[in-house]
Motif scaffolding. Structure first.
Motif, short mmCIF file in Angstrom:
data_model
loop_
_atom_site.label_atom_id
_atom_site.label_comp_id
_atom_site.label_asym_id
_atom_site.label_seq_id
_atom_site.Cartn_x
_atom_site.Cartn_y
_atom_site.Cartn_z
N ASN A 86 -4.10 5.74 6.31
CA ASN A 86 -4.04 4.43 5.64
C ASN A 86 -5.33 3.62 5.89
N ASP A 109 -4.71 -3.74 -2.25
CA ASP A 109 -3.67 -2.75 -2.51
C ASP A 109 -3.80 -2.16 -3.91
N TYR A 122 -7.25 1.41 4.60
CA TYR A 122 -7.39 0.41 3.54
C TYR A 122 -8.08 -0.85 4.03
N TYR A 136 -6.61 0.44 -3.69
CA TYR A 136 -6.19 1.58 -2.87
C TYR A 136 -5.20 2.46 -3.63
N TYR A 163 0.83 -1.20 0.00
CA TYR A 163 0.00 0.00 0.00
C TYR A 163 0.87 1.25 0.00
N PHE A 197 -8.72 8.55 -1.63
CA PHE A 197 -8.49 8.18 -0.24
C PHE A 197 -7.77 9.29 0.51
N TYR A 202 -5.74 6.45 -5.04
CA TYR A 202 -5.00 7.06 -3.93
C TYR A 202 -5.48 8.48 -3.64
#
Length: 412
Positions: free
Chosen positions: A178, A185, A180, A188, A172, A195, A192
């Motif tokens: 973080n 991964d 997640y 995520y 990640y 997030f 990115y």
């Protein structure tokens, strides 16, 4: 009542309060929707967002407990800290009218002796401190969060290895929290930016809730201390000015006629100051009634967080495989220690000084020229001392453990 138009005569940084929205949230005259303050809705949305982030972090901590213990501990204490802001914000919103009434103590004219020159100097001094402290608080909070967000973004290409329950390892990209949980991964890393925005909004929302509470706390503590010091100064001066005038030694009859008048003036002045003291103590009691539980909750949460962070930081240097973490994660943990320490120290310092100022009323009464007063004034001073001693309302964890610097150093 507080005259907001005369902001130069308030121990309150009202300009900054308006800019940050605290003033609009507390003012009963703010725009309303269906009878409710519009800014209360905004704060409720912010608090709800923080609580959702906190719940996700807590669930993530429980999920990764057996596989990534340092990460799990970090998640859990951050989640608890986020959710702990729910109660203080509920207090501010629910008691907004009572808090607005408490803020009347920030007015220069709150006591009847406020127009005297020496009291104007005291009030100006505390107003300058209030403006300085709240401005410094604002700069520190928003500078820190900006640096935190920028540093997290600059480390976006750093890969964190996360062990899953099935034994696989996810790669990640480093982010703020973080978040997640239950996300692969690949997903995520591909989203990115989305997030990052979600997590950055969570940090900003938490900062706003913490900032609003601390801004209000600092303002009320300094204003109450200001008014208490004014009352102390007034008590100390009683009798010295009126009884220091030399009486005529030639005409004894004039002396006998004047003495009762002087004692009556002293008695009236004492009653006026006592009424001011009672008014200040009424606001002091209201302040504690509203904020006591929220303050104790914050001290407990930040104290536990401080211990947990120290534990993770120290264990990161051990050879235990359960606590092996990356250097970046170690640095992020260490960077949180000063902020938690400062928060606990500030609370202990503010309330320790507030308690000391309250207790100094006794010495101020003793410093008056009571030896040359008549029995009626002496009895009034004695009753005032007993009344102040009877009011033992202080911020305490137990019946004997008072929140002050002594408690802070014992805790350390």
């Amino acid at each position: 009542m507080m005259d907001i138009r005369d902001d130069q005569n308030l121990v309150f940084n009202i300009t900054l309060a308006k800019f940050t929205g605290l003033y609009q949230m507390l003012n009963p005259q703010t725009i309303r929707c269906r009878g409710l303050n519009v800014h209360h809705f905004i704060m409720a949305f912010i608090v709800l967002y923080v609580c959702v982030i906190g719940m996700i972090l807590t669930v993530s901590g429980v999920y990764y407990w057996t596989d990534n213990m340092p990460l799990s501990i970090d998640y859990i204490w951050k989640g608890i800290t986020c959710m702990s802001m729910f109660y203080p914000m509920c207090v501010i919103v629910h008691y907004s009218n009572a808090i607005w009434d408490c803020l009347s103590i920030t007015c220069y004219g709150f006591t009847s002796h406020s127009l005297r020159d020496r009291h104007n100097c005291i009030q100006n001094h505390w107003r300058e401190r209030s403006v300085l402290f709240t401005t410094t608080l604002t700069v520190l909070y928003f500078t820190s969060v900006t640096m935190f967000l920028v540093s997290s973004l600059s480390l976006s290409n750093v890969i964190l290895l996360v062990k899953n329950h099935d034994g696989s390892v996810g790669n990640y990209r480093h982010n703020i929290f973080n978040l997640y949980l239950f996300v692969s991964d690949d997903t995520y890393n591909a989203h990115y930016t989305m997030f990052y925005v979600v997590e950055a909004l969570g940090v900003l929302s938490f900062l706003i809730t913490l900032y609003v509470f601390d801004f209000l706390l600092v303002t009320l503590c300094l204003a109450i201390r200001c008014q208490m010091q004014m009352v102390c100064t007034a008590f100390e001066s009683v009798g010295h000015k009126l009884l220091s005038n030399d009486l005529s030694l030639v005409d004894c009859r004039d002396e006998k006629e004047k003495s009762p008048n002087k004692h009556d003036l002293i008695h009236d002045e004492l009653k006026t100051i006592i009424m001011d003291h009672q008014a200040v103590m009424k606001k002091y009691d209201a302040f504690f009634t509203i904020f006591k539980r929220a303050l104790l909750l914050q001290i407990v949460v930040f104290s536990i967080g401080f211990i947990i962070v120290w534990f993770c930081f120290i264990m990161s240097f051990s050879n235990d495989e359960r606590f092996i973490i990356s250097r970046i994660f170690t640095v992020k943990i260490f960077s949180v220690i000063p902020s938690n320490l400062f928060k606990i120290f500030a609370l202990c310092y503010l309330f320790g000084n507030l308690h000391d100022q309250k207790d100094s009323i006794i010495f101020a009464l003793y410093s008056s020229n009571w030896t040359e007063m008549d029995m009626k004034c002496k009895k009034l001073i004695l009753l005032t001392m007993k009344m102040n001693n009877a009011n033992q309302k202080k911020l305490k964890f137990t019946r004997t453990r008072i929140v002050n610097l002594e408690m802070f150093f014992k805790y350390m």
